[in-house]
Design a protein around this motif. Sequence first.
Motif, PDB file in Angstrom:
ATOM      1  N   ALA A  19       0.832  -1.203   0.000  1.00  0.00           N
ATOM      2  CA  ALA A  19       0.000   0.000   0.000  1.00  0.00           C
ATOM      3  C   ALA A  19       0.869   1.256   0.000  1.00  0.00           C
ATOM      4  O   ALA A  19       0.571   2.236  -0.689  1.00  0.00           O
ATOM      5  CB  ALA A  19      -0.924  -0.004   1.218  1.00  0.00           C
ATOM      6  N   ARG A  22       2.322   1.765  -3.581  1.00  0.00           N
ATOM      7  CA  ARG A  22       1.355   2.336  -4.527  1.00  0.00           C
ATOM      8  C   ARG A  22       1.131   3.829  -4.261  1.00  0.00           C
ATOM      9  O   ARG A  22       0.933   4.613  -5.180  1.00  0.00           O
ATOM     10  CB  ARG A  22       0.036   1.573  -4.453  1.00  0.00           C
ATOM     11  CG  ARG A  22       0.121   0.168  -5.048  1.00  0.00           C
ATOM     12  CD  ARG A  22      -1.223  -0.549  -4.976  1.00  0.00           C
ATOM     13  NE  ARG A  22      -1.225  -1.768  -5.767  1.00  0.00           N
ATOM     14  CZ  ARG A  22      -0.852  -2.952  -5.323  1.00  0.00           C
ATOM     15  NH1 ARG A  22      -0.444  -3.081  -4.064  1.00  0.00           N
ATOM     16  NH2 ARG A  22      -0.885  -4.020  -6.099  1.00  0.00           N
ATOM     17  N   ASP A  23       1.181   4.211  -3.000  1.00  0.00           N
ATOM     18  CA  ASP A  23       0.999   5.606  -2.640  1.00  0.00           C
ATOM     19  C   ASP A  23       2.207   6.441  -3.083  1.00  0.00           C
ATOM     20  O   ASP A  23       2.059   7.531  -3.628  1.00  0.00           O
ATOM     21  CB  ASP A  23       0.798   5.726  -1.129  1.00  0.00           C
ATOM     22  CG  ASP A  23       0.224   7.066  -0.714  1.00  0.00           C
ATOM     23  OD1 ASP A  23      -0.982   7.260  -0.908  1.00  0.00           O
ATOM     24  OD2 ASP A  23       0.984   7.908  -0.224  1.00  0.00           O
ATOM     25  N   HIS A 206      -7.343   1.630   9.515  1.00  0.00           N
ATOM     26  CA  HIS A 206      -7.425   1.204   8.127  1.00  0.00           C
ATOM     27  C   HIS A 206      -6.044   1.231   7.486  1.00  0.00           C
ATOM     28  O   HIS A 206      -5.135   1.928   7.951  1.00  0.00           O
ATOM     29  CB  HIS A 206      -8.379   2.099   7.338  1.00  0.00           C
ATOM     30  CG  HIS A 206      -9.826   1.871   7.656  1.00  0.00           C
ATOM     31  ND1 HIS A 206     -10.437   0.664   7.426  1.00  0.00           N
ATOM     32  CD2 HIS A 206     -10.775   2.691   8.178  1.00  0.00           C
ATOM     33  CE1 HIS A 206     -11.712   0.753   7.784  1.00  0.00           C
ATOM     34  NE2 HIS A 206     -11.935   1.960   8.251  1.00  0.00           N
ATOM     35  N   GLN A 208      -5.055   2.584   4.700  1.00  0.00           N
ATOM     36  CA  GLN A 208      -4.658   3.907   4.230  1.00  0.00           C
ATOM     37  C   GLN A 208      -4.231   4.803   5.384  1.00  0.00           C
ATOM     38  O   GLN A 208      -3.366   5.669   5.222  1.00  0.00           O
ATOM     39  CB  GLN A 208      -5.794   4.558   3.437  1.00  0.00           C
ATOM     40  CG  GLN A 208      -5.395   5.862   2.748  1.00  0.00           C
ATOM     41  CD  GLN A 208      -4.168   5.709   1.859  1.00  0.00           C
ATOM     42  OE1 GLN A 208      -4.078   4.769   1.070  1.00  0.00           O
ATOM     43  NE2 GLN A 208      -3.222   6.624   1.989  1.00  0.00           N
ATOM     44  N   GLU A 209      -4.814   4.603   6.568  1.00  0.00           N
ATOM     45  CA  GLU A 209      -4.391   5.371   7.740  1.00  0.00           C
ATOM     46  C   GLU A 209      -2.964   5.017   8.132  1.00  0.00           C
ATOM     47  O   GLU A 209      -2.185   5.885   8.548  1.00  0.00           O
ATOM     48  CB  GLU A 209      -5.342   5.114   8.908  1.00  0.00           C
ATOM     49  CG  GLU A 209      -6.724   5.715   8.731  1.00  0.00           C
ATOM     50  CD  GLU A 209      -7.653   5.373   9.882  1.00  0.00           C
ATOM     51  OE1 GLU A 209      -8.349   6.298  10.372  1.00  0.00           O
ATOM     52  OE2 GLU A 209      -7.698   4.205  10.301  1.00  0.00           O
ATOM     53  N   VAL A 211      -0.622   4.029   6.036  1.00  0.00           N
ATOM     54  CA  VAL A 211       0.225   4.677   5.027  1.00  0.00           C
ATOM     55  C   VAL A 211       0.356   6.170   5.309  1.00  0.00           C
ATOM     56  O   VAL A 211       1.455   6.741   5.245  1.00  0.00           O
ATOM     57  CB  VAL A 211      -0.348   4.444   3.617  1.00  0.00           C
ATOM     58  CG1 VAL A 211       0.389   5.292   2.580  1.00  0.00           C
ATOM     59  CG2 VAL A 211      -0.268   2.967   3.249  1.00  0.00           C
ATOM     60  N   THR A 212      -0.748   6.811   5.658  1.00  0.00           N
ATOM     61  CA  THR A 212      -0.732   8.247   5.944  1.00  0.00           C
ATOM     62  C   THR A 212       0.155   8.554   7.141  1.00  0.00           C
ATOM     63  O   THR A 212       0.899   9.545   7.151  1.00  0.00           O
ATOM     64  CB  THR A 212      -2.161   8.758   6.198  1.00  0.00           C
ATOM     65  OG1 THR A 212      -2.960   8.513   5.041  1.00  0.00           O
ATOM     66  CG2 THR A 212      -2.163  10.237   6.512  1.00  0.00           C
ATOM     67  N   THR A 331     -13.650  -0.361   5.217  1.00  0.00           N
ATOM     68  CA  THR A 331     -12.609  -1.306   4.808  1.00  0.00           C
ATOM     69  C   THR A 331     -12.946  -1.937   3.480  1.00  0.00           C
ATOM     70  O   THR A 331     -12.114  -2.059   2.596  1.00  0.00           O
ATOM     71  CB  THR A 331     -12.457  -2.421   5.870  1.00  0.00           C
ATOM     72  OG1 THR A 331     -12.105  -1.824   7.116  1.00  0.00           O
ATOM     73  CG2 THR A 331     -11.383  -3.414   5.460  1.00  0.00           C
ATOM     74  N   GLU A 334     -12.412   0.446   0.528  1.00  0.00           N
ATOM     75  CA  GLU A 334     -11.019   0.642   0.150  1.00  0.00           C
ATOM     76  C   GLU A 334     -10.496  -0.565  -0.610  1.00  0.00           C
ATOM     77  O   GLU A 334      -9.607  -0.430  -1.427  1.00  0.00           O
ATOM     78  CB  GLU A 334     -10.172   0.871   1.400  1.00  0.00           C
ATOM     79  CG  GLU A 334     -10.472   2.198   2.093  1.00  0.00           C
ATOM     80  CD  GLU A 334      -9.787   2.324   3.422  1.00  0.00           C
ATOM     81  OE1 GLU A 334      -8.981   1.435   3.769  1.00  0.00           O
ATOM     82  OE2 GLU A 334     -10.036   3.300   4.162  1.00  0.00           O
TER      83      GLU A 334
END
Length: 334
Positions: A19, A22-23, A206, A208-209, A211-212, A331, A334
Motif C-alpha cells: 500500500a 502504490r501511494d 485502516h 490507508q491510515e 500509510v498516511t 474497509t 477501500e
Amino acid sequence: MFKDKSILIIGGTGTVGQALLRDILKDAPRVVRIYSRDEYKQFILQEELSHHMKAHNNLRFLLGDVRDEARLDRAMNGIDIVFDLAALKHVPACEYNPFEAVKTNVMGTQNVIECALKNKVERVIYTSSDKAVAPTNTMGATKLLAERLISSADYSKGHDQTIFAAVRFGNVLDSRGSVLPLWKEQIQKNRTITVTEPEMTRFFMHLQEAVTLIRKACEIARGGEIFVLKMPAVKLGDLAQVAIQYYCQELQLDPSVVTIQTTGLRPGEKMYEELMTEDEALYAVEYEDMFCIRPMMKPVSQETERKIQSYSSSMESLLSLKEIQDMMAGTSAE
C-alpha cells in the motif's frame, strides 16, 4: 514529498508495504526498490504493477533478508529514504522461536541503521507495534528494543546525517494479518469463528491510515520520535458479532448458523492494547490526529507540553456496533 527521490522499502511485499509503494508511486519518485526475502510475493507484485514498470521504469525488486548486512548495504546504495517494515510479527511463533525474532527484529534493525549511516541516507522510518509497549511477549520485547535502537541511532549519530524515527501501529483491519480475513474463511468453511476473549479490547486502523501515518512521520520527523495514530478502540466480541452479520450477508448465509468459539488468551497476550505508557506520555506532544513521543534524551519544552496520560484501549470509549459496521464498510470500500 517523494518526487525524484530514491526510496527503499524493506519488507515491501507485505500488506502495508504494498500500500505504501502504490501511494509513493503517485509522487513520481526516481526509483523505488522493494527489498524482501519472499520471491513468490515479489513475482505477484511485479505482475500487478507491470504497467508502472513499463511506464516509468522506476521499480526494482531485490531479494534479500534484513539479517544480511552486506546485501542490505548494496540495496541502500544511492538511496534517500528508507522505510523499514521487515519483522517477525506472529506472537506464538516468536514465543516458540525467540532468537529468530531477535535476529530479524533486533539485529536486522541494527543492520538497517548501520547501512543507512554508511550510505548517508536522509531518513529512516521504522514501523513498530503496540506490542512494544510494556511488552509481555518475545515479539513485543524485540520491537521495543528495535525502537530504542532507532531512537539511540538518531541521538548518538551527531549532526548532519540520517534522521531516524518510528511509527507504532495498532491492528490494520485490511491487512493479511488481520483477524477479519481469518473469520471470513472460518465462516465459509466451518460456520464457526474463533475469538481469543470476547471482552478483549483492541485499537484498529485502516490500511490507508497506516500509510498516511508513515508519510506524515517521514515528513515531520526531526529525529528519534515515535508517532502514534489516534485510533478507535473495539471490543473483540462486538467486532465478531458485526463480522458474522457482514460476511454472512456477503456469502448469502444465515447468521444464526455461525457460532463463536472462545479460545482463551495465548501466552504473552493482554486483555487490552497499549500504544503509549504513562512514562512515555511525559515526553509526548499531542496533535489533532496523533501523538508524537519524543526521545527521553530530548524532553518536551514547557510551551508544548500537554497533560497526556497513557494511551490504552482499556481507557478509551469503545465503538458501538453501528460504528463498527461503518468501520468495516469503509474497509470494504477501500
